[in-house]
Motif scaffolding. Sequence first.
Motif, PDB file in Angstrom:
ATOM      1  N   GLY A  98      -2.902  12.532  -1.170  1.00 51.91           N
ATOM      2  CA  GLY A  98      -2.341  13.151   0.030  1.00 51.91           C
ATOM      3  C   GLY A  98      -2.468  12.298   1.275  1.00 51.91           C
ATOM      4  O   GLY A  98      -2.046  12.722   2.355  1.00 51.91           O
ATOM      5  N   ILE A  99      -3.035  11.095   1.146  1.00 56.23           N
ATOM      6  CA  ILE A  99      -3.132  10.184   2.294  1.00 56.23           C
ATOM      7  C   ILE A  99      -1.807   9.449   2.441  1.00 56.23           C
ATOM      8  O   ILE A  99      -1.400   8.683   1.561  1.00 56.23           O
ATOM      9  N   HIS A 100      -1.133   9.694   3.532  1.00 56.63           N
ATOM     10  CA  HIS A 100       0.168   9.071   3.783  1.00 56.63           C
ATOM     11  C   HIS A 100       0.053   8.180   5.017  1.00 56.63           C
ATOM     12  O   HIS A 100       0.657   8.445   6.062  1.00 56.63           O
ATOM     13  N   LYS A 101      -0.732   7.154   4.874  1.00 53.74           N
ATOM     14  CA  LYS A 101      -0.966   6.171   5.919  1.00 53.74           C
ATOM     15  C   LYS A 101      -0.779   4.783   5.332  1.00 53.74           C
ATOM     16  O   LYS A 101      -0.713   4.607   4.113  1.00 53.74           O
ATOM     17  N   ASP A 102      -0.708   3.782   6.207  1.00 54.09           N
ATOM     18  CA  ASP A 102      -0.780   2.404   5.734  1.00 54.09           C
ATOM     19  C   ASP A 102      -2.251   2.120   5.439  1.00 54.09           C
ATOM     20  O   ASP A 102      -3.086   2.124   6.342  1.00 54.09           O
ATOM     21  N   VAL A 103      -2.567   1.881   4.160  1.00 50.57           N
ATOM     22  CA  VAL A 103      -3.953   1.740   3.706  1.00 50.57           C
ATOM     23  C   VAL A 103      -4.124   0.417   2.980  1.00 50.57           C
ATOM     24  O   VAL A 103      -3.296   0.059   2.134  1.00 50.57           O
ATOM     25  N   MET A 104      -5.198  -0.286   3.289  1.00 51.00           N
ATOM     26  CA  MET A 104      -5.589  -1.466   2.521  1.00 51.00           C
ATOM     27  C   MET A 104      -7.017  -1.275   2.026  1.00 51.00           C
ATOM     28  O   MET A 104      -7.915  -0.955   2.799  1.00 51.00           O
ATOM     29  N   LEU A 105      -7.208  -1.467   0.716  1.00 51.36           N
ATOM     30  CA  LEU A 105      -8.539  -1.448   0.127  1.00 51.36           C
ATOM     31  C   LEU A 105      -8.989  -2.890  -0.088  1.00 51.36           C
ATOM     32  O   LEU A 105      -8.214  -3.730  -0.546  1.00 51.36           O
ATOM     33  N   VAL A 106     -10.248  -3.184   0.256  1.00 49.16           N
ATOM     34  CA  VAL A 106     -10.814  -4.521   0.135  1.00 49.16           C
ATOM     35  C   VAL A 106     -12.091  -4.420  -0.677  1.00 49.16           C
ATOM     36  O   VAL A 106     -12.917  -3.521  -0.454  1.00 49.16           O
ATOM     37  N   VAL A 107     -12.286  -5.360  -1.631  1.00 49.85           N
ATOM     38  CA  VAL A 107     -13.481  -5.313  -2.470  1.00 49.85           C
ATOM     39  C   VAL A 107     -13.759  -6.706  -3.018  1.00 49.85           C
ATOM     40  O   VAL A 107     -12.839  -7.509  -3.200  1.00 49.85           O
ATOM     41  N   GLY A 108     -15.019  -7.002  -3.251  1.00 46.21           N
ATOM     42  CA  GLY A 108     -15.396  -8.246  -3.916  1.00 46.21           C
ATOM     43  C   GLY A 108     -15.498  -8.032  -5.415  1.00 46.21           C
ATOM     44  O   GLY A 108     -15.964  -6.976  -5.876  1.00 46.21           O
TER      45      GLY A 108
END
Length: 284
Positions: A216-226
């Motif tokens: 339900g998240i309708h945003k510009d989203v970036m996930l970052v992970v090592g």
Amino acid sequence: MDKTLLLMLALAATICILGTAGCISNSTTSLSTVQAAGQNPTVSFNATPVKYAQVNGVTLGYREFGSGEPLLMIEGFGATIDDWNETFIGILATNYHVYTYDNRGMGYSSDNNATPTISLYSDDAAAMMTALGYDSMNVYGASMGSSISQQLAIDHPERVRKLILDSNTYSVRIPQTQKLLGTIESVAADPAATPGEQREAQANLVWNGSWAGLSGIHKDVMLVVGTSDVLTPDAVSVQMAGQINGSWLVRFQGLPHTGYLYAPVQYGENALNFLGMNESPLGP
């Protein structure tokens, strides 16, 4: 040359943009053009005064850097505004008005008797925006700050512009995060832990997670992970990116949890690239 710079020189970033159906693009970017930390923008935490805002019955300590669109930084479990990396914050502050703040009961912030929950911390983040004079802000959440930011986007979607989630999980009680769960449980039971740390641990332990709300998240989203993150393994971020329609996933090869501490230049420039990108649909 210090160990941090040596590690930075050896890194590569694998960037994958995901939509509803999964990964649609894959590329590898070399990070071999690292500059010495002294050549990059930086800030001084010691030289930057701590200010205070009244939020939901507590006083939250914060610092601000730079100018431009607002960017709210939400710190991780057991951390304070003194624990961000000065180069990382300095790079973000070249283009944005960056605000760092301590969660209630941590660092420069006070606490009250409210039951600690992830939703309470997300309510604080929303109220902090109002206290700073904004209706909405870009948000960067790291580790527990990612959990708070997810809840913020679910509970208060109108408050979030663009969202960056760093070192992520949608629950501490999934098989992939057993090491993280053990760490949190040990802090919750440790009489030597500070009251703020224990309350953050309690909030994580009672959190029902965000999985049901991610779609339900309708945003510009970036996930970052090592890819060497043993607390919130990158496979979890892959799962989460598949749930958030149109989200970006950036995986930094060989980096551990909260990789901005180890590669602040790359993490900072990656964040600026995402935040500054115009993702409006092209015209006819």
